[in-house]
Scaffold this motif. Structure first.
Motif, PDB file in Angstrom:
ATOM      1  N   GLY A   2       0.822  -1.205   0.000  1.00 54.58           N
ATOM      2  CA  GLY A   2       0.000   0.000   0.000  1.00 54.58           C
ATOM      3  C   GLY A   2       0.857   1.256   0.000  1.00 54.58           C
ATOM      4  N   TYR A   3       1.903   1.267   0.838  1.00 56.23           N
ATOM      5  CA  TYR A   3       2.799   2.422   0.884  1.00 56.23           C
ATOM      6  C   TYR A   3       3.568   2.573  -0.424  1.00 56.23           C
ATOM      7  N   VAL A   6       1.356   4.271  -2.871  1.00 55.41           N
ATOM      8  CA  VAL A   6       1.273   5.701  -2.548  1.00 55.41           C
ATOM      9  C   VAL A   6       2.512   6.439  -3.036  1.00 55.41           C
ATOM     10  N   VAL A  31      -6.048   7.953  -3.801  1.00 62.82           N
ATOM     11  CA  VAL A  31      -5.226   6.838  -3.326  1.00 62.82           C
ATOM     12  C   VAL A  31      -5.139   6.851  -1.798  1.00 62.82           C
ATOM     13  N   LEU A  32      -4.955   8.038  -1.216  1.00 63.68           N
ATOM     14  CA  LEU A  32      -4.876   8.148   0.240  1.00 63.68           C
ATOM     15  C   LEU A  32      -6.208   7.787   0.896  1.00 63.68           C
ATOM     16  N   TYR A  34      -8.472   5.726  -0.307  1.00 65.35           N
ATOM     17  CA  TYR A  34      -8.609   4.271  -0.430  1.00 65.35           C
ATOM     18  C   TYR A  34      -7.738   3.551   0.597  1.00 65.35           C
ATOM     19  N   GLN A  35      -6.539   4.071   0.831  1.00 68.91           N
ATOM     20  CA  GLN A  35      -5.579   3.407   1.708  1.00 68.91           C
ATOM     21  C   GLN A  35      -5.855   3.677   3.183  1.00 68.91           C
ATOM     22  N   PHE A  36      -6.235   4.932   3.534  1.00 70.06           N
ATOM     23  CA  PHE A  36      -6.326   5.312   4.945  1.00 70.06           C
ATOM     24  C   PHE A  36      -7.698   5.813   5.377  1.00 70.06           C
ATOM     25  N   LYS A 192       2.758   9.323   7.977  1.00 70.85           N
ATOM     26  CA  LYS A 192       2.214   8.953   6.671  1.00 70.85           C
ATOM     27  C   LYS A 192       2.283  10.138   5.702  1.00 70.85           C
TER      28      LYS A 192
END
Length: 241
Positions: A2-3, A6, A31-32, A34-36, A192
């Motif tokens: 995931g990172y 990003v 993207v952020l 979706y990820q966080f 992050k």
């Protein structure tokens, strides 16, 4: 993984925004989210945006128009803090919808501003700073509004990139400080943001060599496409729930 995703998107977004003056937040924000999730993504992007703007200032330091920067920032910085406080009171789904609608709406707004070919003065920058600053506190990016404002003031290429970045830097610092004061910018979220921001900074320095080669028509098409895709990607999950 995931990172890594990003970082890859951040490098592409940083390079593109380093060429056209905006777009990094618009590309990276979906993207952020979706990820966080949206509540963490907004303060993460605020930290990353500070780093992205700082890198453009460093790349074009000698070209900054400090008078224009001061006129824009003196009203924009407190307005950004007020907007960020407003954002923290909104539910997560409303944040998604607001950001998505804003990005899509900026496409016709940008075309309207371009057709009228307005010439901005310093006081226009101050008024624009207040309005755009407040919106910057609420939504992820107001580059589609600040870009034409500085272009109408008469700035081009390196001077435009440097001055817009220097002016935006104060707004995003104000936004980040407000998030920290009200508990939204925790050490984990800040870390992050630093990770995402590092890729944006690298992209900004890569972009410098391409700035003089970009045609205005290409810039407009790229920005329209980015805003439409990013806005739709944020609205789609809310529409299907």
């Amino acid at each position: 993984m995931g990172y890594l995703f990003v970082l890859i998107v951040g490098l592409i977004a940083g390079t593109l925004s380093g060429i056209v003056g905006t777009g990094s937040s618009i590309m990276l924000m979906p993207v952020l989210i979706y990820q966080f999730g949206p509540k963490q993504a907004v303060p993460i992007m605020a930290v990353a945006a500070v780093m992205a703007n700082l890198s453009r200032i460093l790349a074009w330091w000698r070209d900054v128009d400090w008078r224009a920067c001061a006129a824009y920032s003196v009203t924009g910085i407190p307005a950004a803090a007020l907007g960020a406080r407003t954002l923290l009171a909104l539910p997560s789904r409303a944040v998604d919808i607001a950001i998505g609608l804003f990005l899509i709406a900026m496409v016709p707004v940008r075309h309207w501003l371009a057709r009228h070919q307005l010439k901005a003065q310093l006081w226009h920058l101050a008024v624009g700073g207040a309005i755009i600053g407040y919106l910057t506190g609420i939504v992820v990016s107001t580059g589609p509004l600040s870009v034409p404002l500085f272009l109408f003031y008469g700035l081009t290429k390196g001077a435009f990139l440097a001055t817009e970045a220097a002016s935006s830097l104060g707004l995003y610092v104000s936004k980040s400080v407000t998030f920290e004061r009200f508990g939204a910018l925790t050490p984990d979220v800040a870390l992050k943001g630093l990770i995402a921001g590092s890729s944006l900074m690298a992209g900004a320095f890569i972009a410098k060599r391409f700035v003089l080669k970009l045609e205005p028509d290409v810039f407009r098409l790229v920005m329209d496409g980015i805003m439409l895709v990013a806005g739709a990607s944020l609205l789609w999950p809310s529409a299907t729930q």
